[in-house]
Design an enzyme around this catalytic site. Structure first.
Site, PDB file in Angstrom:
ATOM      1  CG  ASP A  32      -1.876  -1.136   1.261  1.00  0.00           C
ATOM      2  OD1 ASP A  32      -2.454  -1.458   0.216  1.00  0.00           O
ATOM      3  OD2 ASP A  32      -2.010  -1.753   2.332  1.00  0.00           O
ATOM      4  CG  ASN A  52      -3.252 -11.329  -2.010  1.00  0.00           C
ATOM      5  OD1 ASN A  52      -3.033 -11.177  -3.206  1.00  0.00           O
ATOM      6  ND2 ASN A  52      -2.297 -11.544  -1.145  1.00  0.00           N
ATOM      7  N   GLY A  93      -4.737  -4.548  -3.443  1.00  0.00           N
ATOM      8  CA  GLY A  93      -5.334  -3.690  -4.467  1.00  0.00           C
ATOM      9  C   GLY A  93      -4.465  -2.509  -4.770  1.00  0.00           C
ATOM     10  CG  HIS A  94      -1.768  -1.769  -7.655  1.00  0.00           C
ATOM     11  ND1 HIS A  94      -0.937  -1.598  -6.588  1.00  0.00           N
ATOM     12  CD2 HIS A  94      -1.131  -2.574  -8.509  1.00  0.00           C
ATOM     13  CE1 HIS A  94       0.163  -2.297  -6.801  1.00  0.00           C
ATOM     14  NE2 HIS A  94       0.068  -2.902  -7.949  1.00  0.00           N
TER      15      HIS A  94
HETATM   16  P1  GDP Z   1      -0.478   0.209  -3.677  1.00  0.00           P
HETATM   17  O1  GDP Z   1      -1.057  -1.096  -3.230  1.00  0.00           O
HETATM   18  O2  GDP Z   1       0.963   0.329  -3.308  1.00  0.00           O
HETATM   19  O3  GDP Z   1      -0.751   0.523  -5.099  1.00  0.00           O
HETATM   20  O4  GDP Z   1      -1.174   1.334  -2.797  1.00  0.00           O
HETATM   21  P2  GDP Z   1      -2.631   1.941  -3.008  1.00  0.00           P
HETATM   22  O5  GDP Z   1      -2.670   2.569  -4.327  1.00  0.00           O
HETATM   23  O6  GDP Z   1      -3.699   0.992  -2.656  1.00  0.00           O
HETATM   24  O7  GDP Z   1      -2.650   2.962  -1.808  1.00  0.00           O
HETATM   25  C1  GDP Z   1      -2.183   4.205  -1.874  1.00  0.00           C
HETATM   26  C2  GDP Z   1      -3.264   5.241  -1.639  1.00  0.00           C
HETATM   27  O8  GDP Z   1      -2.643   6.482  -1.722  1.00  0.00           O
HETATM   28  C3  GDP Z   1      -4.360   5.297  -2.687  1.00  0.00           C
HETATM   29  O9  GDP Z   1      -5.559   5.771  -2.082  1.00  0.00           O
HETATM   30  C4  GDP Z   1      -3.841   6.327  -3.711  1.00  0.00           C
HETATM   31  O10 GDP Z   1      -4.849   6.975  -4.468  1.00  0.00           O
HETATM   32  C5  GDP Z   1      -3.182   7.275  -2.797  1.00  0.00           C
HETATM   33  N1  GDP Z   1      -2.036   8.012  -3.297  1.00  0.00           N
HETATM   34  C6  GDP Z   1      -1.008   7.553  -4.074  1.00  0.00           C
HETATM   35  N2  GDP Z   1      -0.070   8.522  -4.173  1.00  0.00           N
HETATM   36  C7  GDP Z   1      -0.519   9.583  -3.443  1.00  0.00           C
HETATM   37  C8  GDP Z   1       0.017  10.856  -3.111  1.00  0.00           C
HETATM   38  O11 GDP Z   1       1.131  11.217  -3.503  1.00  0.00           O
HETATM   39  N3  GDP Z   1      -0.732  11.665  -2.312  1.00  0.00           N
HETATM   40  C9  GDP Z   1      -1.948  11.309  -1.817  1.00  0.00           C
HETATM   41  N4  GDP Z   1      -2.601  12.173  -1.036  1.00  0.00           N
HETATM   42  N5  GDP Z   1      -2.482  10.104  -2.084  1.00  0.00           N
HETATM   43  C10 GDP Z   1      -1.771   9.266  -2.881  1.00  0.00           C
END
Ligand code: GDP
Length: 427
Positions: free
Chosen positions: A12, A37, A39-40
């Protein structure tokens, strides 16, 4: 050219956004481990999507998305994810599924739930997607490959063999309904037929693509600390989220890897159980959780509130090292703009001694964070694109962490949208 994007920490970290950005300049995007399991989160012109099994190139029509042999292929989850995209106007993604990938069955999900139930309070916080039972079966050699599923008789034989073991456990350990081999054979044969046009020999395809100079991007799920060997065992996942495993889980020559990009957050977050040295509690945690990410720190797959804490340079330095990171990306830097002071954990105190190297789990359980406190910048930095335009205290924070983690921070993400990014040196 092969690049890998992987998590430096507990998962995450915001890999989805970075992968989606880099996918634009890639020909092929590959998932090489894990399953549905995690999510992106991806935000693009079509809207906001949580991808679980599809590679992050799914929303780019020029990208071929590959599901490698290392993935736990949940066919139903995959088909429903494709439908979610097409229902919302995204063109059907171009997909190549490895004929050697093994299929995650409904009974893997059931076993995952039964095992969590059996463990009760001692459970590991599984997402109950069947991942551990799936990989268990794979290494027990009672799994089923996609190519075997496309032949009904082979499929029936494989399931009959697996059911012997499974039913013994269902009967005597879990006291749950037994597997029905005929019903499973019919169901999974029909599902295999649905994906058959997308199935192929991934390793052959990728080796040719490397020779042709195609731009290949591997995306890891979760992060270093969830690796079964190098992570916080037993609070780990069941497949390796390391770039090194990318060669195996996709089917690529190790020598083709040019760049390994590790993603970390400007603070720490973690879903599920296990040691988490810099964890915050109470109001301080709640404030950060609410402000974090795109809509608060809640799991993309489970909706569970994520545990949050200060940046852990010990864990991240280790995370980058084990990944063999050439670059590091810091996401969510914008989130910290409300704080007067920000702590960074630079070492752990274990049994009265200060250590800088990330320890094994029994020692980690005893570790107390050693913090350095830096001043906050108290400013909204969201969407700035020039590093020089960041407040000085924000740059200080970035440069302090860069030194601590011993890896160049080449990109800083300051908002969930694709364009909210700052490129630094070498990026
Ligand atoms: P992943 O599993 O590593 O892809 O992580 P996720 O994408 O599930 O979680 C990251 C969260 O941070 C998501 O809600 C993204 O939309 C959000 N996000 C990613 N980069 C940034 C950022 O630079 N700033 C903010 N505020 N949110 C971000």
């Amino acid at each position: 050219m092969v690049r890998a994007i992987v998590g430096a920490n507990w998962g995450d970290e915001g890999k989805g956004k970075i992968t989606d950005m880099l996918a634009e300049n890639s020909d092929i995007v590959i998932r090489f481990q894990g399953g549905a399991n995690a999510g992106h989160t991806i935000i693009n012109n079509y809207g906001k999507f949580a991808l679980h099994l599809l590679p992050s190139g799914a929303c780019h029509s020029h990208v071929l998305n590959v599901i490698g042999p290392g993935v736990a292929l949940d066919i139903e989850a995959l088909l429903s994810e494709i439908k979610t995209l097409t229902d919302r106007g995204v063109p059907a993604p171009k997909l190549l599924i490895s004929d050697r990938a093994q299929v995650l069955m409904e009974y893997h999900v059931a076993f995952d739930c039964y095992e969590e139930e059996r463990l009760g309070k001692a459970s590991f916080g599984s997402t109950k997607s069947g991942i551990a039972p799936f990989y268990g079966d794979k290494y027990m050699k009672i799994g089923v490959q996609v190519c075997q599923m496309l032949d009904k008789e082979i499929l029936r034989q494989r399931l009959t063999n697996a059911a012997k073991l499974k039913n013994a456990m269902l009967e005597s350990l879990y006291h749950k309904p037994l597997l029905d081999v005929d019903a499973l054979t019919e169901k999974y044969y029909a599902l295999a037929k649905q994906i058959e046009p997308m199935v192929g020999d991934v390793a052959q395809y990728l080796h040719k693509a490397v020779k042709e100079g195609k731009r290949i991007l591997l995306e890891g799920q979760l992060g270093t600390l969830r690796d079964p060997d190098h992570g916080i065992f037993p609070f780990t996942t069941s497949s390796s989220p390391l770039a090194g495993f990318g060669a195996v889980g996709a089917g690529l020559p190790v020598t083709a890897f040019e760049q390994v990009i590790a993603v970390t957050k400007a603070y720490s977050s973690c879903v599920g159980a296990g040691p988490f040295t810099t964890e915050l509690f109470g109001d301080e945690a709640e404030e950060l959780r609410k402000r974090g990410g795109d809509a608060g720190e809640y799991g993309a797959k489970t909706g569970r509130p994520r545990r949050v804490g200060w940046f852990d340079a010990v864990a991240t330095r280790y995370g980058c090292m084990v990944q063999g990171a050439t670059d590091c990306v810091m996401t969510n830097l914008d989130v910290l703009g409300y704080l007067d002071e920000i702590k960074v954990c630079v070492a752990y105190e274990i049994d009265g001694k200060e250590v800088r190297d990330f320890p094994v789990t029994p020692l980690l359980d005893k570790a107390k964070p050693v913090y350095v406190t830096l001043p906050g910048w108290k400013q909204d930095i969201r969407g700035l694109t020039n590093y020089a335009d960041l407040p000085e205290k924000c740059r200080q924070y970035v440069e302090f962490i860069e030194k601590e983690i011993e890896c160049p921070l080449t990109m800083l993400s300051n908002g969930p949208k694709r364009e909210e990014i700052i490129y630094r040196k070498n990026a």
